[in-house]
Design a protein around this motif. Structure first.
Motif, PDB file in Angstrom:
ATOM      1  N   VAL A 229      12.248   3.841  10.373  1.00 45.02           N
ATOM      2  CA  VAL A 229      11.695   2.488  10.272  1.00 45.02           C
ATOM      3  C   VAL A 229      10.177   2.521  10.307  1.00 45.02           C
ATOM      4  O   VAL A 229       9.559   3.521  10.701  1.00 45.02           O
ATOM      5  CB  VAL A 229      12.210   1.594  11.424  1.00 45.02           C
ATOM      6  N   THR A 230       9.589   1.399   9.903  1.00 48.80           N
ATOM      7  CA  THR A 230       8.147   1.230   9.996  1.00 48.80           C
ATOM      8  C   THR A 230       7.813   0.712  11.390  1.00 48.80           C
ATOM      9  O   THR A 230       8.690   0.488  12.219  1.00 48.80           O
ATOM     10  CB  THR A 230       7.647   0.226   8.943  1.00 48.80           C
ATOM     11  N   ALA A 231       6.532   0.485  11.648  1.00 47.06           N
ATOM     12  CA  ALA A 231       6.096   0.055  12.974  1.00 47.06           C
ATOM     13  C   ALA A 231       6.625  -1.320  13.361  1.00 47.06           C
ATOM     14  O   ALA A 231       6.730  -1.644  14.544  1.00 47.06           O
ATOM     15  CB  ALA A 231       4.572   0.052  13.038  1.00 47.06           C
ATOM     16  N   ASN A 232       6.976  -2.142  12.365  1.00 50.08           N
ATOM     17  CA  ASN A 232       7.539  -3.458  12.679  1.00 50.08           C
ATOM     18  C   ASN A 232       9.067  -3.448  12.690  1.00 50.08           C
ATOM     19  O   ASN A 232       9.707  -4.494  12.744  1.00 50.08           O
ATOM     20  CB  ASN A 232       7.017  -4.526  11.704  1.00 50.08           C
ATOM     21  N   GLY A 233       9.654  -2.241  12.609  1.00 50.68           N
ATOM     22  CA  GLY A 233      11.097  -2.125  12.729  1.00 50.68           C
ATOM     23  C   GLY A 233      11.877  -2.267  11.447  1.00 50.68           C
ATOM     24  O   GLY A 233      13.110  -2.239  11.466  1.00 50.68           O
ATOM     25  N   ARG A 234      11.188  -2.397  10.334  1.00 50.67           N
ATOM     26  CA  ARG A 234      11.877  -2.570   9.063  1.00 50.67           C
ATOM     27  C   ARG A 234      12.062  -1.219   8.374  1.00 50.67           C
ATOM     28  O   ARG A 234      11.242  -0.315   8.542  1.00 50.67           O
ATOM     29  CB  ARG A 234      11.092  -3.509   8.139  1.00 50.67           C
ATOM     30  N   PRO A 235      13.123  -1.079   7.569  1.00 51.62           N
ATOM     31  CA  PRO A 235      13.267   0.145   6.767  1.00 51.62           C
ATOM     32  C   PRO A 235      12.099   0.226   5.794  1.00 51.62           C
ATOM     33  O   PRO A 235      11.575  -0.803   5.365  1.00 51.62           O
ATOM     34  CB  PRO A 235      14.588  -0.082   6.006  1.00 51.62           C
ATOM     35  N   PHE A 236      11.663   1.417   5.452  1.00 57.13           N
ATOM     36  CA  PHE A 236      10.555   1.497   4.499  1.00 57.13           C
ATOM     37  C   PHE A 236      11.020   2.047   3.161  1.00 57.13           C
ATOM     38  O   PHE A 236      12.020   2.755   3.069  1.00 57.13           O
ATOM     39  CB  PHE A 236       9.365   2.287   5.058  1.00 57.13           C
ATOM     40  N   ALA A 237      10.292   1.686   2.135  1.00 57.13           N
ATOM     41  CA  ALA A 237      10.677   2.002   0.767  1.00 57.13           C
ATOM     42  C   ALA A 237      10.264   3.418   0.386  1.00 57.13           C
ATOM     43  O   ALA A 237       9.426   4.049   1.030  1.00 57.13           O
ATOM     44  CB  ALA A 237      10.042   0.998  -0.198  1.00 57.13           C
ATOM     45  N   ARG A 238      10.847   3.897  -0.724  1.00 53.39           N
ATOM     46  CA  ARG A 238      10.518   5.237  -1.213  1.00 53.39           C
ATOM     47  C   ARG A 238       9.033   5.366  -1.532  1.00 53.39           C
ATOM     48  O   ARG A 238       8.434   6.419  -1.311  1.00 53.39           O
ATOM     49  CB  ARG A 238      11.312   5.537  -2.482  1.00 53.39           C
ATOM     50  N   GLY A 239       8.472   4.314  -2.084  1.00 55.47           N
ATOM     51  CA  GLY A 239       7.068   4.363  -2.469  1.00 55.47           C
ATOM     52  C   GLY A 239       6.153   4.705  -1.292  1.00 55.47           C
ATOM     53  O   GLY A 239       5.142   5.381  -1.465  1.00 55.47           O
ATOM     54  N   THR A 240       6.511   4.238  -0.108  1.00 57.32           N
ATOM     55  CA  THR A 240       5.728   4.540   1.082  1.00 57.32           C
ATOM     56  C   THR A 240       5.781   6.030   1.392  1.00 57.32           C
ATOM     57  O   THR A 240       4.762   6.664   1.694  1.00 57.32           O
ATOM     58  CB  THR A 240       6.251   3.743   2.285  1.00 57.32           C
ATOM     59  N   ALA A 241       6.981   6.598   1.292  1.00 61.56           N
ATOM     60  CA  ALA A 241       7.142   8.041   1.530  1.00 61.56           C
ATOM     61  C   ALA A 241       6.358   8.842   0.500  1.00 61.56           C
ATOM     62  O   ALA A 241       5.706   9.842   0.830  1.00 61.56           O
ATOM     63  CB  ALA A 241       8.617   8.418   1.483  1.00 61.56           C
ATOM     64  N   TYR A 242       6.394   8.402  -0.774  1.00 59.57           N
ATOM     65  CA  TYR A 242       5.665   9.098  -1.834  1.00 59.57           C
ATOM     66  C   TYR A 242       4.158   9.081  -1.557  1.00 59.57           C
ATOM     67  O   TYR A 242       3.461  10.087  -1.744  1.00 59.57           O
ATOM     68  CB  TYR A 242       5.939   8.447  -3.191  1.00 59.57           C
ATOM     69  N   SER A 243       3.650   7.928  -1.128  1.00 64.45           N
ATOM     70  CA  SER A 243       2.209   7.798  -0.881  1.00 64.45           C
ATOM     71  C   SER A 243       1.748   8.743   0.225  1.00 64.45           C
ATOM     72  O   SER A 243       0.730   9.438   0.080  1.00 64.45           O
ATOM     73  CB  SER A 243       1.878   6.353  -0.493  1.00 64.45           C
ATOM     74  N   TRP A 244       2.500   8.789   1.318  1.00 63.39           N
ATOM     75  CA  TRP A 244       2.137   9.681   2.416  1.00 63.39           C
ATOM     76  C   TRP A 244       2.265  11.140   1.987  1.00 63.39           C
ATOM     77  O   TRP A 244       1.450  11.985   2.373  1.00 63.39           O
ATOM     78  CB  TRP A 244       3.006   9.405   3.635  1.00 63.39           C
ATOM     79  N   PHE A 245       3.289  11.431   1.193  1.00 61.83           N
ATOM     80  CA  PHE A 245       3.511  12.811   0.768  1.00 61.83           C
ATOM     81  C   PHE A 245       2.358  13.306  -0.105  1.00 61.83           C
ATOM     82  O   PHE A 245       1.920  14.456   0.016  1.00 61.83           O
ATOM     83  CB  PHE A 245       4.832  12.914   0.011  1.00 61.83           C
ATOM     84  N   LYS A 246       1.835  12.451  -0.968  1.00 64.42           N
ATOM     85  CA  LYS A 246       0.700  12.829  -1.802  1.00 64.42           C
ATOM     86  C   LYS A 246      -0.525  13.140  -0.943  1.00 64.42           C
ATOM     87  O   LYS A 246      -1.286  14.071  -1.223  1.00 64.42           O
ATOM     88  CB  LYS A 246       0.375  11.702  -2.791  1.00 64.42           C
ATOM     89  N   LYS A 247      -0.723  12.345   0.120  1.00 69.41           N
ATOM     90  CA  LYS A 247      -1.848  12.600   1.022  1.00 69.41           C
ATOM     91  C   LYS A 247      -1.692  13.953   1.698  1.00 69.41           C
ATOM     92  O   LYS A 247      -2.660  14.705   1.851  1.00 69.41           O
ATOM     93  CB  LYS A 247      -1.927  11.492   2.079  1.00 69.41           C
ATOM     94  N   VAL A 248      -0.464  14.261   2.101  1.00 69.38           N
ATOM     95  CA  VAL A 248      -0.199  15.540   2.762  1.00 69.38           C
ATOM     96  C   VAL A 248      -0.455  16.701   1.809  1.00 69.38           C
ATOM     97  O   VAL A 248      -1.073  17.705   2.180  1.00 69.38           O
ATOM     98  CB  VAL A 248       1.248  15.578   3.299  1.00 69.38           C
TER      99      VAL A 248
END
Length: 346
Positions: A229-248
């Protein structure tokens, strides 16, 4: 309410154009027929946005509208575009069946692409884990951040070979620590499967849970809630994972080419498969005895879907093909300087 209906409500597949009730009824029909809904849901979101932006008010689709939509998809690869046309064609036929005259587009030619996934080395995976652990939040008021889950999510993808959509669909009730397994329900092939949790991944998942459950959100540990989940408790989308992965990847010095060339989050699944096959063969298993095990582990319908990993392994590790103590890949524990109180950041 069915599991899929809950999943798609969580993902907020909400449509606002004149076609919204038809998108929803089409999805319900496909759900009742046992189809996976991801492909339809995301394509309809894109089409819904297009119809809103172009001010569509009539419940029929013209060839001119389709051409205008196609002009907005210049960055889509051939395979992605083919899949979207497939959804659009099916929807137009569905509308015609309901009495709304729509132009049914011809399918574009499908190019068979011999795409070679990017397989990370063991050293690169270690670097990716370290950089995930070192990520920091630039804006402490960002309540939609998924940063708290990224280190555990990347490790789970590598250890289990799960697809990103499968991982993000995991609920708390799908995890069985007593028997060291996860029930994967939202699969590409619509076939529920179990994946094992090895001791290192179990430690990582429990560590993530301890941080997650300290966030000021009620019910995060409820059985029906999403595990990641995200910080507000909601499931997060694939796009969020992709964005963080690119930064990594950037911080690891691994070039991200983009435009369907990767490396992609999905390449972690390919890496897991190659590393697992490498480990089994080095442990003395015959490669063609190992293939059925790997095929079941990855959730492939046939061995043919797994055979490409033999070629990939041969090209990357030619020494091991010609010559399981544990199938799943070991993951390094999450490293933190101190026992970070994530509640302070949220």
């Amino acid at each position: 309410m069915s599991r899929k209906e809950v999943f798609f409500m969580d993902r907020q597949f909400k449509y606002r154009s004149v076609f919204s009730p038809y998108f929803e009824s089409f999805m319900k029909m496909k759900d009742a027929m046992g189809y996976g809904l991801n492909k339809f849901g995301y394509t309809f979101l894109e089409l819904d946005r297009f119809f809103l932006e172009t001010g569509a008010t009539d419940t029929y689709i013209t060839s001119r509208q389709i051409a205008a939509w196609r002009a907005t998809r210049s960055n889509d690869g051939a395979r992605t575009l083919y899949e979207k046309y497939s959804v659009l064609s099916q929807f137009c036929r569905y509308m015609c069946h309901l009495g709304h005259e729509c132009y049914v587009p011809r399918m574009p030619k499908r190019k068979e692409i011999d795409f070679m996934p990017y397989v990370f080395t063991h050293e690169q995976m270690g670097s990716i884990f370290r950089e995930c652990d070192g990520l920091a939040i630039s804006n402490c008021s960002n309540m939609s951040t998924a940063l708290v889950a990224i280190p555990a999510l990347i490790r789970l993808l590598y250890s289990t070979g799960a697809r990103i959509g499968e991982a993000l669909a995991i609920r708390n009730m799908d995890i069985d620590y007593a028997h060291d397994r996860i029930i994967i329900t939202e699969t590409k092939n619509k076939m529920q499967r179990m994946v094992p949790i090895n001791p290192s991944l179990k430690e990582v998942m429990k560590q993530y849970e301890s941080y997650r459950d300290r966030m000021p959100v009620e019910g995060l540990a409820d059985r029906e809630r999403s595990f990641f989940v995200t910080a507000n408790g909601r499931p997060f989308a694939r796009g969020t994972a992709y964005s963080w992965f690119k930064k990594v990847l950037k911080q690891c010095g691994i070039p991200h080419i983009g435009k369907q060339q990767g490396p992609r989050v999905h390449d972690i699944r390919h890496t897991c498969a190659v590393h697992s096959l490498e480990k089994m063969v080095k442990s003395g298993a015959d490669i063609y005895c190992a293939l059925p095990i790997l095929s079941t582990f990855l959730g492939h319908k046939t061995i043919a879907g797994t055979e490409k990993y033999v070629r990939m392994t041969r090209e990357i590790h030619p020494d091991i093909i010609d010559k399981e103590n544990v199938l799943t890949s070991f993951v390094f524990p999450i490293k933190t300087e101190t026992d970070i109180d994530y509640g302070n950041d949220y």
